[in-house]
Structures are given as C-alpha cells and as structure tokens.
Design a protein around this motif. Structure first.
Motif, PDB file in Angstrom:
ATOM      1  N   GLU A 228       0.839  -1.202   0.000  1.00 35.21           N
ATOM      2  CA  GLU A 228       0.000   0.000   0.000  1.00 35.21           C
ATOM      3  C   GLU A 228       0.875   1.254   0.000  1.00 35.21           C
ATOM      4  OE1 GLU A 228      -2.788  -0.082   3.194  1.00 35.21           O
ATOM      5  OE2 GLU A 228      -3.555  -2.069   2.688  1.00 35.21           O
ATOM      6  N   LEU A 229       1.974   1.231   0.784  1.00 34.57           N
ATOM      7  CA  LEU A 229       2.886   2.370   0.830  1.00 34.57           C
ATOM      8  C   LEU A 229       3.552   2.584  -0.524  1.00 34.57           C
ATOM      9  CD1 LEU A 229       4.613   1.722   4.295  1.00 34.57           C
ATOM     10  CD2 LEU A 229       2.892   3.457   3.776  1.00 34.57           C
ATOM     11  N   ILE A 230       3.910   1.489  -1.193  1.00 39.28           N
ATOM     12  CA  ILE A 230       4.558   1.595  -2.504  1.00 39.28           C
ATOM     13  C   ILE A 230       3.606   2.185  -3.538  1.00 39.28           C
ATOM     14  CG2 ILE A 230       5.479   0.246  -4.434  1.00 39.28           C
ATOM     15  CD1 ILE A 230       6.735  -1.617  -2.296  1.00 39.28           C
ATOM     16  N   ASN A 235       1.988   6.863  -6.850  1.00 38.00           N
ATOM     17  CA  ASN A 235       0.988   7.887  -7.189  1.00 38.00           C
ATOM     18  C   ASN A 235       1.545   9.292  -6.975  1.00 38.00           C
ATOM     19  OD1 ASN A 235      -0.947   6.008  -7.915  1.00 38.00           O
ATOM     20  ND2 ASN A 235      -1.880   5.936  -5.879  1.00 38.00           N
ATOM     21  N   ILE A 236       2.264   9.465  -5.875  1.00 36.86           N
ATOM     22  CA  ILE A 236       2.863  10.772  -5.574  1.00 36.86           C
ATOM     23  C   ILE A 236       3.916  11.125  -6.613  1.00 36.86           C
ATOM     24  CG2 ILE A 236       4.340  12.006  -3.925  1.00 36.86           C
ATOM     25  CD1 ILE A 236       2.808  10.463  -1.695  1.00 36.86           C
ATOM     26  N   ILE A 240       4.023  14.398  -8.952  1.00 32.25           N
ATOM     27  CA  ILE A 240       5.173  15.300  -8.974  1.00 32.25           C
ATOM     28  C   ILE A 240       5.665  15.512 -10.401  1.00 32.25           C
ATOM     29  CG2 ILE A 240       7.612  15.515  -8.315  1.00 32.25           C
ATOM     30  CD1 ILE A 240       6.875  14.156  -5.652  1.00 32.25           C
ATOM     31  N   LYS A 241       5.779  14.416 -11.167  1.00 37.93           N
ATOM     32  CA  LYS A 241       6.245  14.517 -12.550  1.00 37.93           C
ATOM     33  C   LYS A 241       5.310  15.384 -13.384  1.00 37.93           C
ATOM     34  CE  LYS A 241       8.027  11.815 -16.379  1.00 37.93           C
ATOM     35  NZ  LYS A 241       8.438  10.505 -16.868  1.00 37.93           N
TER      36      LYS A 241
END
Length: 312
Positions: A228-230, A235-236, A240-241
C-alpha cells in the motif's frame, strides 16, 4: 502553581547537563515533539532520550549562542529597563515531572521569563513585524507551562547587528495541547515505543545514522502493508512529474517572452534568465591521460540507494 527544582545547574559541565536533559522534555525539545521544528523530528528526540543516539555535538553556533546570551540579556535590560537574573536550576512541572525547563533568565519582581536568541541574517524574515518563529513560541509556552509564569519575553540579535524583543502571552489552549502531546510522547519513551517516522530531513538522517550500511546478500519478507505504501509512493511520483512538466511549460513560456533579455519586470515581479559559466574537471579524460593523478585524488564514499521494482 510553582515549578519544582530538578537539579542545580551552576558550575555543571555540559556532559552532566546533557545526562539530566534525558530525564524529560525540555523547551528546545517541545517544538520537535509537536512537529514544528524544521531541523529536528520527534523520532530524533525519542532516540536521544533513550540513549540510542548522542545529543548533537557542541559546535561554533552553539558556542557563540552561549557566549552572546549574556550580551542579549544585558541589551534587553538596557532597552526595556527590566532587570533580569539567572535561574541556575533545571526546573520541572510539579505534576507532569517529565516536563523540564532550563530557562535563560527571569524578570525580577515579575512572573515572566526571558529567552535569548542569536539568529543569522538568513532568518530575519521570520521575525518581521509581530512574527516569532513557531518553534520559539512553542518553546516559550512550554516554559510557561513548567513555571506557571504569565508571559515570556524573547530577545534576539539578528545577523550580529539588529536587536529585537517581543512579548509572548501565556496561552492556556497551547499549554494544554503541549501537556497532552508531551504526555503521549513521554509514554512512548517509557515504553520504548518509537514515534512514527515523518518526511523530514531529520528522519532521513536518523535512518542513515542507524543503518549506514546494508548487510550484503541479506533479504527479508516485508509485511503486506508495504505494498500500500509503494502504491501511494508511485501515485505521488506521478503527480510530482506532472506538476514538474507543468512548471517547465510555464517557465518556457516566460523564457520565450524574455528572448535575449537578461531581466524582465512586471509591476509585482522581477524575472531573470541570466548566463552563467561553470568550471569543472573532465574526470573521464583525466583518468585516461593522467591515471596516477586521478587515483591519487579519487575519493570513495558509500551510500544506500533506495529503489522499488515490480516483480516480473
């Protein structure tokens, strides 16, 4: 309410003072515990209190802060007419004994303290007008919680040539908030339950300090929650990109308007697109043509690279 004395600090050396600091949460710890210290995270304070990492080593900035403390206190008296005195004790809250305070000065005849600061020129914007940096407001409110005092002056020498002083009123709402979060934090210290890591540079540095090198060839099975953290991380990264691409698009539009001009102005902004030169060594060419010199000045450093790949 009156603070009790934890220990007398007059003539106490720094190492002994640091050991006593581990017995509670001090004023300089409070903002970090509250997540408002830009240079220190809760996990760093926790590890210091349980003795897992050393307190920060004495340095030039800390040394001059102590030397100039007396000058700042004297200048405060000159400008305000208010007499101050040292309190050569480490104090603690009469009820919440983990809340401790080593105050700079107290005002004679008043239930008010004085915090003395020396600040670099780079930090002057944080003190403009009525502003006081959040971490110092929290520090002073912590001291008021411990001592029961009604207010706290903060005096600062900025950039070595600008002196300011401001009054901070006791705020019961902030104090009750500090008592709650410091109580929760100290319970974690007593139970050896670390607070969660955050996204601060301090937390990153602590992990580097605790785990500087990987044991070669080792592997573990991670819990499912890591997936879930990955996903959240990916997604973040995508967001950002996308934002970076949008930022570059905006910058390119402005550059096209500047053309060959170095500076452009609007009523509110100054925009520059200047030419700079940079000198660097061609390390590949040096290695081929002067291998002995290359080897002589070659510096090897180690680091741990974090990477995530999907299983094929």
């Amino acid at each position: 309410m009156q603070a009790s004395v934890l220990v007398k600090t007059k003539n106490m050396d720094r190492n002994e003072w640091l050991q006593w600091r581990k017995k509670g949460i001090g004023g300089s710890d409070a903002a970090a515990v509250a997540g408002l210290n830009p240079w220190k995270s809760p996990i760093e304070v926790y590890l210091e209190k349980i003795g897992e990492i050393p307190e920060p080593e004495d340095n030039e900035k800390m040394y001059w802060g102590r030397i100039l403390e007396d000058i700042v206190a004297k200048e405060f008296t000159l400008r305000t007419g208010k007499k101050v005195r040292r309190r050569n004790f480490m104090l603690r809250h009469p009820k919440y004994e983990f809340m401790i305070a080593n105050i700079d000065r107290e005002l004679v005849g008043e239930k008010v303290g004085l915090e003395c600061k020396t600040v670099s020129e780079y930090g002057k914007s944080e003190w403009e007008g009525d502003k006081v940096p959040d971490q110092y407001i929290i520090q002073c409110q912590h001291y008021m919680a411990v001592t029961g005092y009604e207010g706290w002056w903060i005096a600062a020498l900025i950039g070595g040539n600008k002196f300011i002083y401001k009054y901070i009123k006791r705020d019961e709402e902030i104090i009750q908030y500090l008592i709650k979060i410091e109580s929760d934090f100290w319970k974690m210290v007593e139970e050896r339950t670390p607070p969660p890591l955050d996204g601060s540079k301090s937390s990153e540095n602590i992990l580097k300090l605790l785990y500087p090198e990987a044991a070669e060839g080792t592997e573990i099975e991670l819990p499912e929650e890591v997936e879930e953290l990955i996903v959240a991380r990916e997604n973040i990264k995508a967001q950002i990109k996308k934002l970076e691409t949008k930022q570059l698009e905006i910058e390119n539009k402005i550059k096209a308007m500047l053309k060959e001009n170095e500076v452009g102005r609007t009523p509110k902004y100054i925009v520059s697109w200047k030419t700079y030169s940079r000198t660097s060594i061609d390390s590949k060419k040096l290695k081929i043509e002067q291998p002995e010199i290359y080897e002589k000045y070659l510096q090897v450093s180690t680091y741990r690279k974090f990477d995530v790949r999907e299983v094929k």
